[in-house]
Design a protein around this motif. Structure first.
Motif, PDB file in Angstrom:
ATOM      1  N   THR A   1       0.832  -1.202   0.000  1.00 59.57           N
ATOM      2  CA  THR A   1       0.000   0.000   0.000  1.00 59.57           C
ATOM      3  C   THR A   1       0.864   1.248   0.000  1.00 59.57           C
ATOM      4  N   TYR A   2       1.970   1.218   0.738  1.00 64.35           N
ATOM      5  CA  TYR A   2       2.895   2.349   0.720  1.00 64.35           C
ATOM      6  C   TYR A   2       3.374   2.617  -0.710  1.00 64.35           C
ATOM      7  N   ASP A   3       3.746   1.562  -1.426  1.00 57.16           N
ATOM      8  CA  ASP A   3       4.207   1.726  -2.806  1.00 57.16           C
ATOM      9  C   ASP A   3       3.125   2.352  -3.682  1.00 57.16           C
ATOM     10  N   ILE A   4       1.878   1.896  -3.508  1.00 55.74           N
ATOM     11  CA  ILE A   4       0.757   2.456  -4.278  1.00 55.74           C
ATOM     12  C   ILE A   4       0.606   3.950  -3.973  1.00 55.74           C
ATOM     13  N   PHE A   5       0.626   4.294  -2.693  1.00 59.73           N
ATOM     14  CA  PHE A   5       0.454   5.691  -2.285  1.00 59.73           C
ATOM     15  C   PHE A   5       1.625   6.554  -2.762  1.00 59.73           C
ATOM     16  N   ALA A   6       2.867   6.016  -2.620  1.00 58.43           N
ATOM     17  CA  ALA A   6       4.061   6.785  -2.968  1.00 58.43           C
ATOM     18  C   ALA A   6       4.148   7.045  -4.469  1.00 58.43           C
ATOM     19  N   ALA A   7       3.519   6.184  -5.266  1.00 52.78           N
ATOM     20  CA  ALA A   7       3.513   6.367  -6.717  1.00 52.78           C
ATOM     21  C   ALA A   7       2.356   7.263  -7.175  1.00 52.78           C
ATOM     22  N   HIS A   8       1.491   7.639  -6.245  1.00 52.09           N
ATOM     23  CA  HIS A   8       0.304   8.422  -6.622  1.00 52.09           C
ATOM     24  C   HIS A   8       0.242   9.784  -5.938  1.00 52.09           C
ATOM     25  N   TRP A   9       0.213   9.802  -4.608  1.00 51.87           N
ATOM     26  CA  TRP A   9      -0.134  11.030  -3.902  1.00 51.87           C
ATOM     27  C   TRP A   9       0.875  12.168  -4.058  1.00 51.87           C
ATOM     28  N   PRO A  10       2.181  11.912  -4.127  1.00 55.48           N
ATOM     29  CA  PRO A  10       3.095  13.047  -4.339  1.00 55.48           C
ATOM     30  C   PRO A  10       2.904  13.726  -5.695  1.00 55.48           C
ATOM     31  N   TYR A  11       2.240  13.047  -6.623  1.00 60.35           N
ATOM     32  CA  TYR A  11       2.057  13.563  -7.982  1.00 60.35           C
ATOM     33  C   TYR A  11       0.622  14.000  -8.258  1.00 60.35           C
ATOM     34  N   ALA A  12      -0.230  13.912  -7.252  1.00 62.37           N
ATOM     35  CA  ALA A  12      -1.644  14.248  -7.434  1.00 62.37           C
ATOM     36  C   ALA A  12      -1.827  15.755  -7.569  1.00 62.37           C
ATOM     37  N   ASP A  13      -2.960  16.135  -8.119  1.00 57.61           N
ATOM     38  CA  ASP A  13      -3.332  17.549  -8.228  1.00 57.61           C
ATOM     39  C   ASP A  13      -3.280  18.182  -6.838  1.00 57.61           C
ATOM     40  N   LYS A  14      -2.542  19.263  -6.701  1.00 54.13           N
ATOM     41  CA  LYS A  14      -2.382  19.904  -5.395  1.00 54.13           C
ATOM     42  C   LYS A  14      -3.670  20.549  -4.898  1.00 54.13           C
ATOM     43  N   ASN A  15      -4.677  20.622  -5.748  1.00 55.67           N
ATOM     44  CA  ASN A  15      -5.979  21.099  -5.293  1.00 55.67           C
ATOM     45  C   ASN A  15      -6.717  20.031  -4.497  1.00 55.67           C
ATOM     46  N   ASP A  16      -6.252  18.780  -4.609  1.00 53.38           N
ATOM     47  CA  ASP A  16      -6.796  17.703  -3.788  1.00 53.38           C
ATOM     48  C   ASP A  16      -6.072  17.749  -2.449  1.00 53.38           C
ATOM     49  N   PRO A  17      -6.780  18.049  -1.361  1.00 51.68           N
ATOM     50  CA  PRO A  17      -6.096  18.250  -0.079  1.00 51.68           C
ATOM     51  C   PRO A  17      -5.408  17.005   0.469  1.00 51.68           C
ATOM     52  N   ILE A  18      -5.784  15.817  -0.017  1.00 55.12           N
ATOM     53  CA  ILE A  18      -5.199  14.591   0.522  1.00 55.12           C
ATOM     54  C   ILE A  18      -3.719  14.488   0.166  1.00 55.12           C
ATOM     55  N   GLY A  19      -3.354  14.883  -1.049  1.00 56.00           N
ATOM     56  CA  GLY A  19      -1.956  14.802  -1.467  1.00 56.00           C
ATOM     57  C   GLY A  19      -1.025  15.578  -0.551  1.00 56.00           C
ATOM     58  N   PRO A  20      -1.244  16.886  -0.360  1.00 55.10           N
ATOM     59  CA  PRO A  20      -0.393  17.657   0.554  1.00 55.10           C
ATOM     60  C   PRO A  20      -0.428  17.149   1.992  1.00 55.10           C
ATOM     61  N   LEU A  21      -1.593  16.662   2.430  1.00 55.69           N
ATOM     62  CA  LEU A  21      -1.695  16.117   3.782  1.00 55.69           C
ATOM     63  C   LEU A  21      -0.807  14.900   3.934  1.00 55.69           C
ATOM     64  N   PHE A  22      -0.910  13.962   2.998  1.00 51.61           N
ATOM     65  CA  PHE A  22      -0.106  12.749   3.074  1.00 51.61           C
ATOM     66  C   PHE A  22       1.390  13.057   2.922  1.00 51.61           C
ATOM     67  N   ASP A  23       1.728  14.058   2.126  1.00 47.35           N
ATOM     68  CA  ASP A  23       3.122  14.469   2.004  1.00 47.35           C
ATOM     69  C   ASP A  23       3.668  14.934   3.355  1.00 47.35           C
TER      70      ASP A  23
END
Length: 219
Positions: free
Chosen positions: A64-86
């Motif tokens: 799951t970490y690999d899935i998240f690490a390949a997605h959330w750092p590159y997500a649209d920064k308007n999606d609050p989850i990406g910056p939160l998870f970063d």
């Protein structure tokens, strides 16, 4: 002490594999990756927002970490989850001693995962929230480390696939803290610890001869 909180999307028959997309986790020939997307609705989104509203760190299995690490750092920064998870800490359970993290604020739990989780749980800091991480959850349940379970049950039956609970689950009574249903029929439930499992009986105080015979036939 920090709580360990499980967040899980599951089908009606308990499958939680690959909710996010077809290529997320096709292991075992799983054919229904992305089964959450068609049913995701406004109330479901609000429930996720509520789960993320209080401070937390992520506690993840490696896949799951690999899935998240390949997605959330590159997500649209308007999606609050990406910056939160970063921003938050991410603790990773892995059996690979050479595993290197690539995502900021990530920490490998080490060879003794259970001891590391117990140390985290007993220390200071925000609660520890799991997402996905089916294999890792088995370890957490087996060692009775889970304090709260947020289950999002989708009205779909998937058959074979990775499941939330398995034989390693530690017997435990739970209290239903909250429950609601979304527009698309997703049952949103929160459970908390409630001690040991208690049992009772609807049997006659004095068993009938037929019942005694039935019991003998069981052995």
């Amino acid at each position: 002490m920090r709580k360990i909180i499980v967040g899980a999307f599951i089908s009606l028959d308990g499958v939680m594999q690959a909710p996010g997309g077809p290529e997320e986790d096709p292991i075992g020939g799983f054919k229904f990756g992305g089964w959450v997307a068609p049913l995701f609705d406004e109330k479901m989104g609000a429930a996720i927002g509520e789960m993320f509203a209080n401070p937390f760190d992520l506690l993840l299995g490696r896949k799951t970490y690999d899935i998240f690490a390949a997605h959330w750092p590159y997500a649209d920064k308007n999606d609050p989850i990406g910056p939160l998870f970063d921003r938050i800490n991410k603790y990773v359970a892995t059996r690979n001693p050479g595993f290197k993290t690539t995502w900021q604020n990530s920490h490998v739990l080490g060879a003794d995962t259970v001891a590391a989780v117990k140390a985290l749980k007993g220390g200071d800091g925000p609660d520890l929230l799991t997402q996905g991480s089916t294999d890792f959850l088995k370890t957490l349940f087996e060692h009775d480390l889970v304090d709260e379970i947020n289950v999002f049950t989708f009205p779909v039956i998937l058959g074979k696939g990775k499941r939330l609970f398995g034989d390693a689950s530690f017997p435990r009574a739970l209290t239903l803290v909250a429950s609601s249903t979304s527009e698309n029929g997703i049952v949103i439930s929160k459970y908390a610890r409630a001690g040991v499992v208690t049992t009772g009986s609807f049997e006659f105080e004095t068993p009938t001869e037929a019942e005694l015979e039935r019991r003998r036939n069981l052995t």
